[in-house]
Design an enzyme around this catalytic site. Structure first.
Site, mmCIF file in Angstrom:
data_model
loop_
_atom_site.group_PDB
_atom_site.id
_atom_site.type_symbol
_atom_site.label_atom_id
_atom_site.label_comp_id
_atom_site.label_asym_id
_atom_site.label_seq_id
_atom_site.Cartn_x
_atom_site.Cartn_y
_atom_site.Cartn_z
ATOM 1 N N LYS A 1 0.859 -1.191 0.000
ATOM 2 C CA LYS A 1 0.000 0.000 0.000
ATOM 3 C C LYS A 1 0.892 1.237 0.000
ATOM 4 O O LYS A 1 1.699 1.441 0.900
ATOM 5 C CB LYS A 1 -0.913 0.001 1.220
ATOM 6 N N LYS B 1 -2.242 -1.636 -3.606
ATOM 7 C CA LYS B 1 -3.106 -0.448 -3.565
ATOM 8 C C LYS B 1 -2.234 0.792 -3.627
ATOM 9 O O LYS B 1 -1.281 0.897 -2.831
ATOM 10 C CB LYS B 1 -3.931 -0.457 -2.276
#
Length: 331
Positions: free
Chosen positions: A200, A252
């Site tokens: 992320k 992400k």
């Protein structure tokens, strides 16, 4: 062009008709591969539109249940739930309160759809802290990794107890997957899986999401989310999470990191671990804004975006277009 100069190899033969193109398509996109993120607001009496994400709302508990039913009927196989509390504090107490909005929403959706959907829950403190960070802060304002892990363990136990099928630790704390797995197993939640936000990034594309969850963020998250300049680091993070017990790993954002997604998919392919990608709020908002201005053809752009994420290696895609895309694919 003379006879002898004409090409013998003609790749265009395999593009001549829609049926031919479908027959030889390398990448498939199906509703069952899509997960719909949903927001639910404590105390809401009607859905609240999110201005930077046209078509997306903060749900009431009642409309959340209806949205989950609609998702199941459309052929989706997962929803990811985020809660917006009325009150916040320094340690995100609402995240571990069994009567907190996210936890009652998980129970609502599980009761509504049963096994028709995989009910996933965001396991992070940022929606519940008054400073907006993903963990507990030290006296000098730094995120305390190990103190945060204790909060994550409790949050995991509560979410599993109310019925979450997959918990989604998204805070990027070192060791979070191991601590959560141990907490779940010790509490008897052996079948509750972990969808780890393994790679992320500290991205500029989260802005609309912060409106969606009424974020109170002060500063930034660069000391715990990944640096956009790095990709080898992502593979390391993913492999560490798998070693600690992650059932699914995720990249992400998706679109600015398709190269990372491909690298992760290649790295874990032989391990048999599914790879997810989150088509995040800023990516959604850009397409919606461009389409609203007449600059792009909206529906083909949606399907092309999701197909690109699949082509790069995602087995599962979290996207705010999940419900609409399911309809487009069906049509």
């Amino acid at each position: 062009m003379s006879e002898i100069d004409r090409p013998v190899l003609r790749p265009r033969r395999l593009r001549t008709t829609p049926a031919m193109r479908d027959l030889v398509a390398e990448t498939t996109l199906r509703p069952a591969q899509l997960v719909l993120p949903l927001f639910v607001r404590e105390g809401a009496t009607e859905p609240t539109p999110i201005s930077s994400m046209p078509g997306v709302v903060q749900h009431t508990r009642e409309t959340l249940r209806k949205a989950a039913t609609e998702a199941a009927e459309a052929g989706l196989r997962g929803v990811m739930l985020f809660g917006i509390p009325e009150a916040k504090d320094a340690v995100g107490s609402g995240g571990t309160d069994p009567d907190g909005i996210l936890n009652v929403a998980i129970a609502d959706v599980v009761a509504e759809v049963g096994d028709a959907l995989v009910v996933m829950s965001d396991l992070c403190l940022d929606e519940f802290t008054d400073h907006g960070h993903c963990g507990v802060l030290t006296a000098d304002g730094r995120v305390d990794n190990d103190a945060t892990l204790e909060r994550y363990a409790e949050m995991a136990r509560v979410q599993a107890a109310v019925g979450a099928n997959l918990v989604g630790p998204s805070g990027m704390m070192d060791g979070q997957v191991a601590v959560i797995r141990e907490a779940l197993d010790a509490a008897g939640h052996l079948d509750t899986g972990i969808l780890a936000y393994s790679a992320k990034y500290a991205s500029a594309f989260y802005g609309p999401f912060r409106e969606a969850v009424d974020s109170s963020l002060e500063g930034d998250r660069r000391t715990y989310q990944q640096d956009a300049r790095n990709s080898r680091e992502s593979v390391r993070e993913v492999l560490l999470d798998i070693e600690q017990g992650a059932d699914i790993v995720m990249v992400k954002p998706a679109l600015p990191y398709l190269d990372v997604l491909r690298r992760v998919a290649d790295a874990v392919g032989e391990l048999g671990v599914p790879v997810a990608a989150y088509n995040i709020s800023g990516e959604y908002a850009m397409v919606e804004a461009a389409a609203a201005n007449g600059w792009i053809d909206r529906e083909p752009a949606i399907l092309e975006t999701l197909t690109a994420i699949r082509r790069a290696g995602a087995d599962v895609i979290l996207t705010y277009w999940a419900l609409e895309a399911a309809g487009l694919l069906r049509d």
